[in-house]
Design a protein around this motif. Structure first.
Motif, PDB file in Angstrom:
ATOM      1  N   ARG A   1     -65.761  18.698  34.059  1.00  0.00           N
ATOM      2  CA  ARG A   1     -65.360  18.975  35.433  1.00  0.00           C
ATOM      3  C   ARG A   1     -65.973  17.953  36.376  1.00  0.00           C
ATOM      4  O   ARG A   1     -67.170  17.687  36.304  1.00  0.00           O
TER       5      ARG A   1
ATOM      6  N   TYR B   1     -59.630  23.536  27.056  1.00  0.00           N
ATOM      7  CA  TYR B   1     -60.618  24.067  28.004  1.00  0.00           C
ATOM      8  C   TYR B   1     -60.830  25.574  27.807  1.00  0.00           C
ATOM      9  O   TYR B   1     -61.912  26.024  27.422  1.00  0.00           O
TER      10      TYR B   1
ATOM     11  N   ASN C   1     -64.109  27.258  25.820  1.00  0.00           N
ATOM     12  CA  ASN C   1     -64.643  28.496  26.399  1.00  0.00           C
ATOM     13  C   ASN C   1     -64.379  29.772  25.612  1.00  0.00           C
ATOM     14  O   ASN C   1     -64.914  30.835  25.964  1.00  0.00           O
TER      15      ASN C   1
ATOM     16  N   TRP D   1     -68.259  28.184  23.579  1.00  0.00           N
ATOM     17  CA  TRP D   1     -69.142  28.914  24.521  1.00  0.00           C
ATOM     18  C   TRP D   1     -69.722  30.180  23.870  1.00  0.00           C
ATOM     19  O   TRP D   1     -70.952  30.333  23.828  1.00  0.00           O
TER      20      TRP D   1
ATOM     21  N   ASP E   1     -72.440  17.774  28.187  1.00  0.00           N
ATOM     22  CA  ASP E   1     -72.096  19.142  27.801  1.00  0.00           C
ATOM     23  C   ASP E   1     -71.088  19.342  26.664  1.00  0.00           C
ATOM     24  O   ASP E   1     -70.434  18.421  26.197  1.00  0.00           O
ATOM     25  N   TYR E   2     -70.987  20.624  26.297  1.00  0.00           N
ATOM     26  CA  TYR E   2     -70.313  21.040  25.057  1.00  0.00           C
ATOM     27  C   TYR E   2     -68.823  20.743  25.019  1.00  0.00           C
ATOM     28  O   TYR E   2     -68.226  20.713  23.952  1.00  0.00           O
ATOM     29  N   GLN E   3     -68.197  20.539  26.177  1.00  0.00           N
ATOM     30  CA  GLN E   3     -66.757  20.259  26.170  1.00  0.00           C
ATOM     31  C   GLN E   3     -66.471  18.870  25.604  1.00  0.00           C
ATOM     32  O   GLN E   3     -65.338  18.590  25.229  1.00  0.00           O
TER      33      GLN E   3
ATOM     34  N   HIS F   1     -75.987  21.053  28.022  1.00  0.00           N
ATOM     35  CA  HIS F   1     -76.513  21.951  29.070  1.00  0.00           C
ATOM     36  C   HIS F   1     -76.663  23.384  28.588  1.00  0.00           C
ATOM     37  O   HIS F   1     -77.288  24.204  29.258  1.00  0.00           O
ATOM     38  N   ILE F   2     -76.018  23.700  27.472  1.00  0.00           N
ATOM     39  CA  ILE F   2     -76.059  25.090  27.007  1.00  0.00           C
ATOM     40  C   ILE F   2     -76.908  25.148  25.722  1.00  0.00           C
ATOM     41  O   ILE F   2     -77.319  24.101  25.204  1.00  0.00           O
TER      42      ILE F   2
ATOM     43  N   ARG G   1     -72.642  33.319  37.804  1.00  0.00           N
ATOM     44  CA  ARG G   1     -71.237  33.186  37.485  1.00  0.00           C
ATOM     45  C   ARG G   1     -70.871  34.449  36.733  1.00  0.00           C
ATOM     46  O   ARG G   1     -71.675  34.967  35.952  1.00  0.00           O
TER      47      ARG G   1
ATOM     48  N   ARG H   1     -63.642  31.188  35.055  1.00  0.00           N
ATOM     49  CA  ARG H   1     -62.772  31.209  33.863  1.00  0.00           C
ATOM     50  C   ARG H   1     -61.883  32.450  33.824  1.00  0.00           C
ATOM     51  O   ARG H   1     -61.821  33.174  32.822  1.00  0.00           O
TER      52      ARG H   1
HETATM   53  C1  G6P Z   1     -71.865  25.999  32.706  1.00  0.00           C
HETATM   54  C2  G6P Z   1     -71.547  24.800  31.832  1.00  0.00           C
HETATM   55  C3  G6P Z   1     -70.860  23.700  32.635  1.00  0.00           C
HETATM   56  C4  G6P Z   1     -69.679  24.276  33.379  1.00  0.00           C
HETATM   57  C5  G6P Z   1     -70.111  25.447  34.262  1.00  0.00           C
HETATM   58  C6  G6P Z   1     -68.947  26.100  35.010  1.00  0.00           C
HETATM   59  O1  G6P Z   1     -72.894  25.694  33.586  1.00  0.00           O
HETATM   60  O2  G6P Z   1     -72.708  24.299  31.201  1.00  0.00           O
HETATM   61  O3  G6P Z   1     -70.443  22.658  31.784  1.00  0.00           O
HETATM   62  O4  G6P Z   1     -69.066  23.291  34.156  1.00  0.00           O
HETATM   63  O5  G6P Z   1     -70.728  26.415  33.434  1.00  0.00           O
HETATM   64  O6  G6P Z   1     -67.950  26.466  34.131  1.00  0.00           O
HETATM   65  P1  G6P Z   1     -66.464  25.869  34.241  1.00  0.00           P
HETATM   66  O7  G6P Z   1     -65.788  26.334  32.991  1.00  0.00           O
HETATM   67  O8  G6P Z   1     -65.891  26.466  35.475  1.00  0.00           O
HETATM   68  O9  G6P Z   1     -66.537  24.375  34.328  1.00  0.00           O
END
Ligand code: G6P
Length: 489
Positions: free
Chosen positions: A16, A94, A99, A103, A148-150, A172-173, A289, A327
């Motif tokens: 993102r 995505y 996710n 995730w 990050d994981y994506q 980050h995760i 979140r 999400r």
């Molecule tokens: C977490 C992840 C980020 C992600 C964020 C928001 O912090 O580590 O990579 O961007 O959540 O989630 P989203 O799916 O909206 O990008």
């Protein structure tokens, strides 16, 4: 604003982009800086170094020209290179693989991960597109930082395309324990993808250990002092190199939050929030979140029971729960929202009195200044994550409380608990323990509150985000130099 045809010495790439597309009522469109940990973390570095950021703008089926993002908190600017995703990629790469597969798998399978081959195919091809975009704009010998994981396949694809680059990856995760990671049908490809980097960073030492165990068990590569010898791959033409991994706990722009905590307008706004709640004696706060990893249900359960048992009273105590929409098209997230809102409504139905809700629930996001006002308005922050890479909300709360008031109740399953040791640490699965800790927080003497908060504030202000990114980038350059020398030798 047009971007130059320059090549860039520092390229950050994340799923993102740190900007959101906005469309006004009159149809005019623009870009606005978006909230979130990653932006908070990297924006200052990007602004200082005039780098480029490659990422998805958050809307499907639209192509955008590169542009220059202006107006960050430090007055700098950086080039933005949008990568487009089709509606189908949004669903498969995505919402699907990122996710609904990775995730939940990386967060202790709190929700059941789903394994679909078409999702994996989409993940592969989108990772390829991100890598190609970076390869086009990176200057010779540039530093690239993949987030990050994506995007776990990007480091290897990029190394094949551009062996001259210094490639860093930061996860980050959490990185899951081997017993869970081993479920993934594409576990080897993911590890090989990551090992394309010179430096791989994790939030916690435990994540780094999990990664090294997976590499040993699945690829038969052993690590010595955090270094893995990645063999050449003759098929793709990729040479051998050393990949270093280590923990680099991310932080926040502590100075900015301290300033917000001192800002008279924000302090007044915090007083106003309390006043509008009827000036309760105690304000508790949850800001997350809306994600099943955050343990919002556990928190509500504990709070509801405290009210049922008369250990907390709506006459003098209010819980503000801010749930930031997230999400929303993914099924588990929809169900979670229904669940949470039902629980909040029940608790409020059972306990609220006119003008005094037991829980003040807000399902939306707020600008940073308003967030800071909520932090200041709260006496106690409840971070009850079942698993969380770091949890920057905990650090933001700490940095904002410049008067050393405020108690942090913090899950030991959040990365932040490795550093914020004078928080009240909890196991969110232990509801009785959580309840007792909430009561302990409410009864804590001001001297004790201040002693604990002071220690946490010192830690956060010393280890702020600039230090984090400087440390990562310095190590990345050193490792990459070693690799280049190795190549030359
Ligand atoms: C977490 C992840 C980020 C992600 C964020 C928001 O912090 O580590 O990579 O961007 O959540 O989630 P989203 O799916 O909206 O990008």
């Amino acid at each position: 604003m047009s971007a130059s045809a320059d090549r860039f010495d520092l390229v950050v790439v994340s799923n993102r982009l740190p900007v959101d597309r906005t469309v006004g009522p009159d149809g005019t469109s623009g870009w606005r800086r978006s909230p979130g940990g990653l932006v908070t973390a990297l924006e200052p570095v990007m602004e200082l170094s005039h780098g480029a950021w490659v990422g998805w703008p958050g809307v499907p089926d639209q192509e955008f020209e590169p542009f220059v993002a202006q107006g960050g908190s430090r007055g700098g600017s950086f080039h933005v290179f949008p990568v487009s995703l089709s509606e189908q990629e949004l669903e498969r790469y995505y919402e699907g693989f990122s996710n609904a597969t990775l995730w939940p798998l990386y967060h202790d399978v709190i929700a059941q991960p789903l394994y679909h081959r078409v999702w994996w195919e989409s993940y592969r091809s989108v990772n390829g597109r991100f890598a190609e975009r970076v390869a086009e704009i990176a200057a010779p010998g540039a530093t690239v930082w993949v987030q990050d994981y994506q995007l776990q396949l990007v480091p290897r694809i990029l190394r094949r395309l551009r062996p001259d680059l210094a490639i860093g990856f930061f996860d980050h995760i959490p990185f899951p324990p081997y017993g869970l990671f081993a479920q993934l049908p594409w576990r080897r490809q993911i590890l090989e993808g990551l090992l394309g980097a010179d430096l791989i960073g994790f939030q916690r030492a435990e994540d780094a250990r999990n990664f090294s165990r997976a590499v040993r068990s699945l690829l038969g590569l052993s690590s010595r002092r955090g270094t893995i010898e990645v063999p050449a791959d003759p098929e793709s033409g990729m040479g051998a190199h050393l990949a270093v991994f280590d923990d680099y706990p991310i932080s926040i722009d502590a100075h900015e939050f301290e300033q917000l905590g001192r800002d008279p307008e924000i302090r007044e706004r915090a007083r106003r929030i309390r006043h509008d709640l009827g000036d309760p004696h105690r304000v508790l706060l949850g800001i997350d979140r809306l994600d099943y990893t955050k343990g919002i249900r556990h928190r509500l359960k504990a709070y509801g029971e405290l009210l049922d048992e008369g250990r907390v009273h709506v006459e003098d105590t209010t819980l503000i729960q801010i749930a930031v929409p997230s999400r929303e098209r993914v099924e588990t997230y929809r169900r979670l929202r229904d669940d949470i809102e039902l629980t909040v409504a029940r608790i409020n139905g059972d306990h609220s009195v006119i003008g005094r809700p037991a829980i003040q629930y807000l399902h939306r996001s707020f600008p940073r200044r308003e967030m800071a006002a909520f932090y200041l308005a709260a006496d106690i922050l409840l971070v009850t994550a079942l698993r969380d890479g770091m949890n920057l909300v905990a650090k933001e709360f700490v940095a904002t409380h410049v008067d050393n008031d405020g108690v942090l109740v913090l899950s030991e399953f959040a990365g932040a608990s490795d550093e914020l040791k004078t928080a009240l640490l909890i196991n969110p699965h232990d509801i009785d323990g959580l309840k007792d800790t909430i009561v302990q927080a409410m009864e804590m003497s001001p001297a004790e509150v201040s002693r604990r908060m002071r220690a946490m504030r010192r830690r956060v202000s010393e280890d702020d985000v600039e230090r984090w990114s400087d440390a990562f980038l310095a190590r990345l350059r050193a490792v990459s130099d070693d690799n280049r020398q190795g190549l030359a030798a």
